[in-house]
Write an enzyme that holds these catalytic residues in place. Structure first.
Site, PDB file in Angstrom:
ATOM      1  CG  LEU A  27      -2.034  -0.964   1.381  1.00  0.00           C
ATOM      2  CD1 LEU A  27      -2.797  -0.709   2.676  1.00  0.00           C
ATOM      3  CD2 LEU A  27      -2.978  -0.888   0.192  1.00  0.00           C
ATOM      4  CG  ASP A  28       0.463   4.276  -2.936  1.00  0.00           C
ATOM      5  OD1 ASP A  28       1.307   3.488  -3.394  1.00  0.00           O
ATOM      6  OD2 ASP A  28      -0.426   4.805  -3.630  1.00  0.00           O
ATOM      7  CE  LYS A  29       5.576   8.541   4.962  1.00  0.00           C
ATOM      8  NZ  LYS A  29       6.697   9.504   4.862  1.00  0.00           N
TER       9      LYS A  29
ATOM     10  CB  THR B 259      -3.025   3.924   0.924  1.00  0.00           C
ATOM     11  OG1 THR B 259      -2.892   4.708  -0.260  1.00  0.00           O
ATOM     12  CG2 THR B 259      -4.320   3.134   0.852  1.00  0.00           C
TER      13      THR B 259
ATOM     14  NE  ARG C 198      -1.954   8.687  -4.194  1.00  0.00           N
ATOM     15  CZ  ARG C 198      -0.738   8.825  -3.686  1.00  0.00           C
ATOM     16  NH1 ARG C 198      -0.018   7.734  -3.386  1.00  0.00           N
ATOM     17  NH2 ARG C 198      -0.233  10.029  -3.497  1.00  0.00           N
TER      18      ARG C 198
END
Length: 298
Positions: free
Chosen positions: A136-138, A140, A237
């Site tokens: 997961l993105d930082k 998120t 995104r």
């Protein structure tokens, strides 16, 4: 398929469906590499009725099939605090990641999610490698799935690649739409050459597909549910921003909002099948207050 998970591995009871199957066919079903097959035989970790298998072309027959674990240990620095586990079984554990936490840190990073997972494993006397199945993105928040039994990790990796493990997201966005609206984003995604670390819709990018539905509306904000058909970096995104629904407080593609404290993207659900029983599980994250105001139920 009846099976037993032991501290040393797992054992499958005699099963008519395996009677005429070769040992190698079973290993292929679970995506074992040539190296893994060699080690299983060489280290005498694959047994039929407690007798080590020497020839992978041997039929399983009506015998107990046993796979012993390779000697492993936790291979990540222990975190300062353990992760928050939402779900656990013999094969996987699923944790909640807060926004601002990265999954893979530097070797001495005790605050990344892998280090927190290592601390949880240590606290529960589980001496296994730390193996997240996705990222997961930082910024998120939400669910991250970890493998527990190394033998099944290649199969779980394949399930993730084939999107047999389904991940659902909730995005808080701005834009004009009404609840019930459904749409699919298929723009190819590539690196933005003009802005380091960002991505954009590009004809020369890689194929990407996001299915979305407007679930709720509150004032000027929309709650959009998203399912990934592909897994590109920053996919949701980029796709939502391109479609005119930028995510609140997304530092790269979104809109700043003082009504929310963090980026409005939440990995709220994971659906998967258990490796041996193939039983389906649907795991929901704990409720997040900023999403609860859209009328979501706990």
């Amino acid at each position: 398929m009846k099976y037993e998970i032991t501290k040393d591995g797992f054992r499958i009871s005699p099963n008519p469906s395996l009677k005429h199957r070769k040992v190698e066919e079973f290993l292929d079903e679970y995506c074992q590499s040539k190296r893994n097959k060699y080690l299983l035989v060489n280290q005498k970790r694959i047994l039929l009725d407690d007798t080590p298998v020497k020839d992978l072309s041997e039929e399983i027959g009506l015998r107990c099939l046993c796979i012993l674990n390779e000697e492993n240990d936790i291979d990540w620095v222990l975190g300062e605090t353990p992760c928050e586990v939402i779900y656990e079984d013999a094969f996987v554990f699923i944790v909640h990641k807060e926004a601002g936490i990265i999954i893979h840190g530097e070797p001495d990073d005790t605050k990344c999610l892998n280090a927190m997972a290592a601390r949880w494993l240590n606290d529960h006397d589980l001496h296994i490698p730390v193996r997240p199945l996705h990222r997961l993105d930082k910024d998120t928040k939400g669910l991250v799935m970890y493998s527990k039994i190394p033998f099944f990790q290649p199969w779980l990796d394949q399930q993730m690649e084939k999107k047999e493990i389904r991940r659902h997201y909730m995005a808080i966005c701005v834009g004009k739409a009404e609840p019930g609206m459904k749409f699919t984003c298929t723009g190819s995604i590539g690196r933005d050459r003009h802005k380091s670390g960002t991505y954009r819709i590009s004809k020369t990018g890689v194929t990407a597909c996001t299915k979305a539905e407007v679930l709720a509306k509150k004032g000027k904000y929309l709650l959009i549910g998203c399912t990934l058909e592909t897994g590109r970096t920053h996919q949701i995104r980029v796709h939502l921003s391109d479609r005119g629904f930028p995510i609140v407080n997304d530092p790269l593609y979104g809109k700043v909002s003082k009504d929310f404290s963090e980026m409005g993207l939440w990995a709220d659900e994971i659906e998967f099948r258990s490796p041996l029983s193939r039983k389906k599980h649907k795991i929901h994250d704990r409720m997040i207050s900023e999403y609860e105001q859209f009328g979501l139920e706990k």
